[in-house]
Each structure stands twice: as structure tokens, then as C-alpha cells.
Design an enzyme around this catalytic site. Structure first.
Site, PDB file in Angstrom:
ATOM      1  N   GLU A 271     -24.322 -56.538  11.579  1.00 34.73           N
ATOM      2  CA  GLU A 271     -25.484 -56.159  10.926  1.00 34.73           C
ATOM      3  C   GLU A 271     -25.051 -55.405   9.527  1.00 34.73           C
ATOM      4  O   GLU A 271     -25.896 -55.658   8.555  1.00 34.73           O
ATOM      5  CB  GLU A 271     -26.246 -55.001  11.600  1.00 34.73           C
ATOM      6  CG  GLU A 271     -27.547 -54.796  11.279  1.00 34.73           C
ATOM      7  CD  GLU A 271     -28.372 -55.809  11.015  1.00 34.73           C
ATOM      8  OE1 GLU A 271     -28.521 -56.262   9.809  1.00 34.73           O
ATOM      9  OE2 GLU A 271     -28.992 -56.429  11.873  1.00 34.73           O
ATOM     10  N   ASP A 275     -26.099 -57.060   5.809  1.00 34.52           N
ATOM     11  CA  ASP A 275     -27.010 -56.379   5.160  1.00 34.52           C
ATOM     12  C   ASP A 275     -26.458 -56.056   3.734  1.00 34.52           C
ATOM     13  O   ASP A 275     -27.190 -56.466   2.733  1.00 34.52           O
ATOM     14  CB  ASP A 275     -27.459 -55.078   5.605  1.00 34.52           C
ATOM     15  CG  ASP A 275     -28.371 -55.298   6.871  1.00 34.52           C
ATOM     16  OD1 ASP A 275     -28.648 -56.121   7.077  1.00 34.52           O
ATOM     17  OD2 ASP A 275     -28.480 -54.200   7.749  1.00 34.52           O
ATOM     18  N   SER A 470     -32.817 -60.041  10.399  1.00 37.36           N
ATOM     19  CA  SER A 470     -31.793 -58.904   9.675  1.00 37.36           C
ATOM     20  C   SER A 470     -31.450 -59.344   8.471  1.00 37.36           C
ATOM     21  O   SER A 470     -31.365 -58.536   7.442  1.00 37.36           O
ATOM     22  CB  SER A 470     -30.693 -58.808  10.511  1.00 37.36           C
ATOM     23  OG  SER A 470     -30.605 -57.928  11.654  1.00 37.36           O
ATOM     24  N   ASP A 511     -45.691 -72.575   1.927  1.00 38.91           N
ATOM     25  CA  ASP A 511     -46.449 -72.333   3.198  1.00 38.91           C
ATOM     26  C   ASP A 511     -45.821 -72.899   4.166  1.00 38.91           C
ATOM     27  O   ASP A 511     -45.373 -74.070   3.981  1.00 38.91           O
ATOM     28  CB  ASP A 511     -47.886 -72.922   2.738  1.00 38.91           C
ATOM     29  CG  ASP A 511     -48.825 -72.278   4.058  1.00 38.91           C
ATOM     30  OD1 ASP A 511     -48.279 -71.628   4.883  1.00 38.91           O
ATOM     31  OD2 ASP A 511     -49.730 -73.049   4.021  1.00 38.91           O
ATOM     32  N   ILE A 512     -45.194 -72.209   4.972  1.00 36.34           N
ATOM     33  CA  ILE A 512     -44.646 -72.879   6.382  1.00 36.34           C
ATOM     34  C   ILE A 512     -45.811 -73.362   7.257  1.00 36.34           C
ATOM     35  O   ILE A 512     -46.498 -72.701   7.817  1.00 36.34           O
ATOM     36  CB  ILE A 512     -43.733 -71.903   6.943  1.00 36.34           C
ATOM     37  CG1 ILE A 512     -42.868 -71.684   5.952  1.00 36.34           C
ATOM     38  CG2 ILE A 512     -43.112 -73.015   8.053  1.00 36.34           C
ATOM     39  CD1 ILE A 512     -41.891 -72.374   5.141  1.00 36.34           C
ATOM     40  N   GLY A 523     -49.348 -72.742  10.640  1.00 37.07           N
ATOM     41  CA  GLY A 523     -50.622 -73.414   9.996  1.00 37.07           C
ATOM     42  C   GLY A 523     -50.771 -73.243   8.676  1.00 37.07           C
ATOM     43  O   GLY A 523     -50.250 -72.378   8.034  1.00 37.07           O
ATOM     44  N   GLY A 525     -51.811 -71.406   5.383  1.00 33.89           N
ATOM     45  CA  GLY A 525     -52.010 -70.053   4.955  1.00 33.89           C
ATOM     46  C   GLY A 525     -51.439 -68.997   5.874  1.00 33.89           C
ATOM     47  O   GLY A 525     -50.264 -69.477   6.494  1.00 33.89           O
ATOM     48  N   ASP A 527     -49.991 -66.989   8.815  1.00 33.49           N
ATOM     49  CA  ASP A 527     -49.965 -67.138  10.279  1.00 33.49           C
ATOM     50  C   ASP A 527     -49.052 -66.193  10.894  1.00 33.49           C
ATOM     51  O   ASP A 527     -47.989 -65.767  10.069  1.00 33.49           O
ATOM     52  CB  ASP A 527     -49.592 -68.829  10.706  1.00 33.49           C
ATOM     53  CG  ASP A 527     -48.204 -68.947  10.102  1.00 33.49           C
ATOM     54  OD1 ASP A 527     -47.058 -68.382  10.487  1.00 33.49           O
ATOM     55  OD2 ASP A 527     -48.184 -70.140   9.292  1.00 33.49           O
TER      56      ASP A 527
END
Length: 552
Positions: A271, A275, A470, A511-512, A523, A525, A527
Site C-alpha cells: 500500500e 501510493d 488504492s 463516462d463508463i 449507465g 451519467g 452511477d
């Protein structure tokens, strides 16, 4: 008791005295429970016995601010255009009232507790004393329990405070030292599984990050609750990426936490180095301060408030969390207030949204969001699966990260049961919450997090591919270090509390629209899987700076 606490399944051993976990302080019949301080036992906790009465522990008390009404008005008016306070200005105006601090000192003296640190800016006081003295002072019983393979000090029920501290002390942390958060990184189980992996610099190019800035003048505060980094790893990693000079990284100790690398890439070292390396590759000109603290409610909140009130830190990245239902409401409130305060000082907080899908790893059959990402003043960072063209010149496809069937996790996301829907999400299609008090949708933004399309990093001398949300928090922290540099060069304030600007400029995100994280599907916009989507860095910079952030 909040609904999400009532929903938890609790196993309590049979006891002769039902009051052995919570008692009224001796000679203080006017003591009352501290609201929101109730804790339950983990369902798998096994009683070992009472804690040794003579053992010394420390606790942290958080106190109310001065000029509370004025502060509340300021917090309600947090657009980026508003005045940003320096930490010193914030401390002078809204730090702890000296009279309140005197009340706490008197309380400590009566109970044989020692004030070992008082920080008026953070409004925190650390007290040291024996288990017996702490039990008497706060009306609790402390027992050792076996939990998750180790022995911890646990309590059950509320903390009690005398009448003179009621309203002054808002939270008490450290009586219980169970682990409070998980690291949200996923080391790829087998390199042969990887479809395609990326250097952070590849992702900066694919996500169109500005190249006319390096993050100079910014300092990213990174919160870590275990593990550590080796400078030799960082030097080698940045050298192989051609990042010279390497970012300046400084370790900061909180509550005795230290930079303590274990030598095991699958430990918390993964981690920590993930980072640092991701943020540093994206914004090599930004300095980094890594705040190391014990993994407990006390360590976590103390690390966060230390970073928030650090005079150097301008952005904060947090890759640790747990299901919202595993925090006390005093914790939820304390973190949320700290993030609000960060906004008044022009500091943006990015938090990983979790790696265990819509359940957030809970087995109660309900949906859960991860905290502290569910705070409406933290930018919650979800995850995608990214496919790029040969040579990583363009994005071929990007979907919701969900590899749970392969044991490689899925992005967190859903709706908070504690925090109401913020104004900036008023036009977002957030599903209804499971409780009347909730409504805040998670996440806000997303980027690559699937370990099968993960990040190439160096951990404890080993070349590794790592995913998890992460990686997304430091990726965005790096992006906004670049944006802040551009803003400052124009004489404008830092991005700070950026949520309204992100939602107002949602077209700056990719947008995914394909995939799910369990209960929720992507969907058009916003989500509850990938939020607004993945970044187009130059477009976000242009929208926030009001100019064109050129690429070289």
C-alpha cells in the site's frame, strides 16, 4: 443507536455481571453517555480476560471549536471561489477554546491522567494513564480479545463523560485498539493473469493529464496505517521511469506509528509504496509527506487531522477504509468535520472507494459503502478495467472493475446509510438509500483499478503489478497537484473543495456505461459504480482554471 449499528450481528459471551463492559464513573452520578460512542464486539471476538489494570494507554479527545456558528456558516459556503484560510488562520479563529481545554485538564488531573499533548489547532488532547484510571474516568470496562488472529483491547457500549465535559468533548478515541481500516490494494495473484499492465506515466498519457506542470509548490499528504517504504525502492523506481529528480518524500510519525517496511510485498508495504510511486510518477514536482499511524480509530483520525492541519500539505490521499457500518458515529462525524476543515483551507481529499463490490465485504446481505470515502467532503475514487491500444497511445475500452469471480475484487460503490445526499449530487441519479438518514452516492470519480490491468510498481525490491482503488486516490491526488500548480500560477486559489466543480463539469470525464459491481450497474451519467467516470485531465484542468492546460 444508528440503524447500521443495530443491523450488525453481535456475539456476546455469557457473563456473570452484565455491567462489566460499561460502568458509570466512580463518584460521578451526573455522567452521561457520549452520543455516538457506542461500540459492539466483533462477531468472531473471543474473550481472553480483563486488561491489566496497571497497563498504560493513551486516548485522544476531540473538542468543539470556537466560534461554532461562524464556522458552520463557512462550511456551508465552501465553493472554490471563497476565501481559503491558512492552517494558522483556521487555528486562531476556530481552534479549541482555552476554557474548554482547562476543563479537560482538570478532568484529567482528578482521574490521575496525564495530558501528554494538547493541539489547539486540531482541537485534540492526548491523555495517558493506566487501564484502571481510564476505566474509572470514562465509565468503560476494557477486556483483551482474540480477533483476526491477534489480541486487541476491546470495549462495548458507550463512553461516559461528566456533566462539565458534555458538549465540550465531541469524541474519545483509543480506549479500544481493534484494527479500524483495510488497505485497498490488490497485488495481482499471478502475473500470467494480467491482460495488460501500466506504468503510472502510461495512465497519465492515456487520461490526458496536463504536461505543462509537475505539481511544483504542492505537498501531498498520504495516510498510512502500517507498513513502510524503502528509499532504495523509490530511487530505483523513479529512475527506471525517467522521473528525475525523484519526488521528495518525508515520513511523519503519528501516535508512535513509524515507517516500518516489512520486506513482504503483500503486506502493508504494498500500500505504502504503491501510493508514493503513483503520486510521485504523476506529479514528480510535488513533495510528499507520509503520515504513519497505528491501525485503530485513534491512529486513523489522528493521522487525518495531522495531515489536514499540516502547514505544508495541500492535498490528501487516503487508501484505507472499511464498511461505513464498522465505524462509530463519533468517528464518522469526526472524519467528516476534518474533511470539511480541509476544504476551508483549500485542501482536497481523495479516498479509495473500496475493493469488495457493492457489499464492501460484509456478509449481512445488505449493500454497504466504504468509509471514509462516503464522506460528502471526500472525493470518493472508484475503479475501472482499462484496455489500451498497442503502445498505450489510446483507450480501447473501459468498464466497471469487477473481477470478483476470479478473486481479484471489484470497485466499491453504492449509497451511504449515514450521510444525506449533498447538493452537488442533486441532479445525479443516486438510488434511494437503505436508511432515512442516508443518500450520499459513492463514488465521485474513477480510474483504472483492476489488478489484471494494474499498475507496475516496485515493492520491497520486487517488480509487481498492483490494482485496487488504492491506486486511484493517489492518481487523482497527483492530477490535482498539477491543476493546483496551474491555478496558483494564475493567482487563483487551489481547487480545495472541488466537488461542485466536478459535478458542474461532468463532461470532462469519460463516462463508463458498461459493467457492474454487484448490486449496481453502470449507465449514462453518474452511477454508483464509477461515479462521473474516468478523467480527461486537460479538460478538467481547463474547466477549473478557466484556461487551456496545454500538453507539450
Amino acid at each position: 443507536m444508528n440503524a447500521f449499528f443495530a443491523a450488525r450481528s453481535i456475539s456476546i459471551p455469557r457473563l456473570r455481571d452484565r455491567n462489566q463492559f460499561s460502568i458509570m464513573p466512580q463518584n460521578q452520578t451526573n455522567s452521561l453517555p457520549l452520543p455516538g460512542s457506542e461500540r459492539n464486539l466483533p462477531s468472531d471476538a473471543q474473550l481472553v480476560g480483563p486488561c491489566s489494570p496497571a497497563s498504560l494507554i493513551t486516548v485522544t479527545l476531540y473538542l468543539r471549536p470556537q466560534n461554532r456558528e461562524e464556522l458552520q456558516q463557512r462550511l456551508q459556503q465552501l465553493p472554490r471561489s471563497s476565501e481559503q484560510l491558512t492552517p494558522d488562520q483556521f487555528a486562531e479563529r476556530y481552534g479549541v477554546d482555552p476554557a474548554d481545554l482547562d476543563q479537560v485538564r482538570n478532568f484529567a488531573q482528578r482521574h490521575g491522567l496525564q495530558v501528554i499533548e494538547a493541539d489547539p489547532a486540531r482541537r485534540s488532547v492526548r491523555l495517558s494513564g493506566s487501564i484502571a484510571a481510564m476505566e474509572s474516568a470514562f465509565g468503560v470496562r476494557l477486556h483483551d480479545y482474540r480477533h483476526q488472529g491477534s489480541t486487541y483491547r476491546l470495549r462495548q457500549g458507550p463512553v461516559y463523560l461528566p456533566s462539565e465535559l458534555q458538549g465540550i468533548v465531541t469524541a474519545v478515541f483509543g480506549l479500544d485498539n481493534r484494527p479500524q481500516a483495510d488497505a485497498h490494494f490488490r497485488l495481482l495473484s499471478s502475473p500470467a493473469v494480467s491482460q495488460q499492465s501500466f506504468n503510472p506515466t502510461d495512465l497519465a498519457r492515456l487520461y490526458n493529464f496536463p504536461t505543462s506542470a509537475t505539481g511544483q509548490g504542492q505537498t501531498i499528504g498520504i495516510i498510512e496505517l502500517g507498513g513502510g517504504y524503502q528509499q532504495t525502492d523509490l530511487d530505483a523506481y523513479f529512475q527506471q521511469l525517467g522521473v528525475t529528480p525523484a519526488p521528495q518524500v518525508t515520513a511523519v510519525s503519528v501516535d508512535g506509528g513509524q515507517n516500518s517496511p516489512t520486506g513482504n510485498a503483500n503486506s502493508a508495504d504494498g500500500e505504502v509504496e504503491l501510493d508514493i510511486e503513483v503520486a510521485g510518477a504523476i506529479a514528480p514536482g510535488a513533495k510528499q509527506k507520509v503520515f504513519f499511524a497505528p491501525n485503530s480509530d485513534q491512529g486513523f483520525i489522528d493521522a487525518v487531522t495531522s495531515a489536514v492541519h499540516d502547514t505544508d500539505v495541500t492535498l490528501i490521499s487516503i487508501s484505507w477504509g472499511q464498511a461505513e457500518s464498522n465505524f462509530t458515529s463519533q468517528s464518522l462525524t469526526a472524519f467528516n468535520q476534518a474533511f470539511q476543515e480541509a476544504g476551508t483551507m483549500g485542501k482536497t481529499v481523495f479516498v479509495a472507494a473500496g475493493d469488495n463490490g457493492s457489499s464492501d465485504g460484509q456478509s449481512d446481505g445488505r449493500n454497504h459503502v466504504d468509509f471514509p470515502s462516503s464522506s460528502p467532503f471526500a472525493v470518493a475514487c472508484g475503479g475501472t478495467t482499462l484496455q489500451a491500444s498497442s503502445g498505450n497511445s489510446s483507450i480501447v475500452s473501459e468498464t466497471v472493475w469487477n473481477e470478483e469471480s476470479q478473486g481479484e475484487g471489484a470497485t466499491g460503490g453504492g449509497v451511504s446509510d449515514y450521510f444525506p445526499k449533498p447538493d452537488y449530487q442533486s441532479r445525479a441519479n443516486v438510488p434511494p438509500p437503505q436508511s432515512q438518514s442516508g443518500g450520499r452516492g459513492v463514488p465521485d470519480v474513477a480510474a483504472d483499478a483492476d489488478p489484471e490491468t494494474g499498475y507496475k510498481v516496485l515493492i520491497d525490491g520486487t517488480q509487481s503489478v498492483v490494482g485496487g482503488t488504492s491506486a486511484v486516490a493517489p492518481l487523482y491526488a497527483g492530477l490535482f497537484a498539477l491543476i493546483n500548480e496551474l491555478l496558483v500560477k494564475q493567482g487563483k486559489p487551489r481547487a480545495g473543495y472541488v466537488h461542485p466543480g466536478l459535478y458542474l463539469n461532468s463532461q470532462t470525464f469519460r463516462d463508463i456505461t458498461s459493467g457492474n459491481n454487484g448490486a449496481f450497474s453502470a449507465g449514462p451519467g453518474w452511477d454508483p459504480t464509477t461515479g462521473l467516470g474516468s478523467p480527461n485531465g486537460v479538460q478538467i484542468a481547463d474547466a477549473l482554471t478557466g484556461t487551456q492546460a496545454k500538453r507539450t
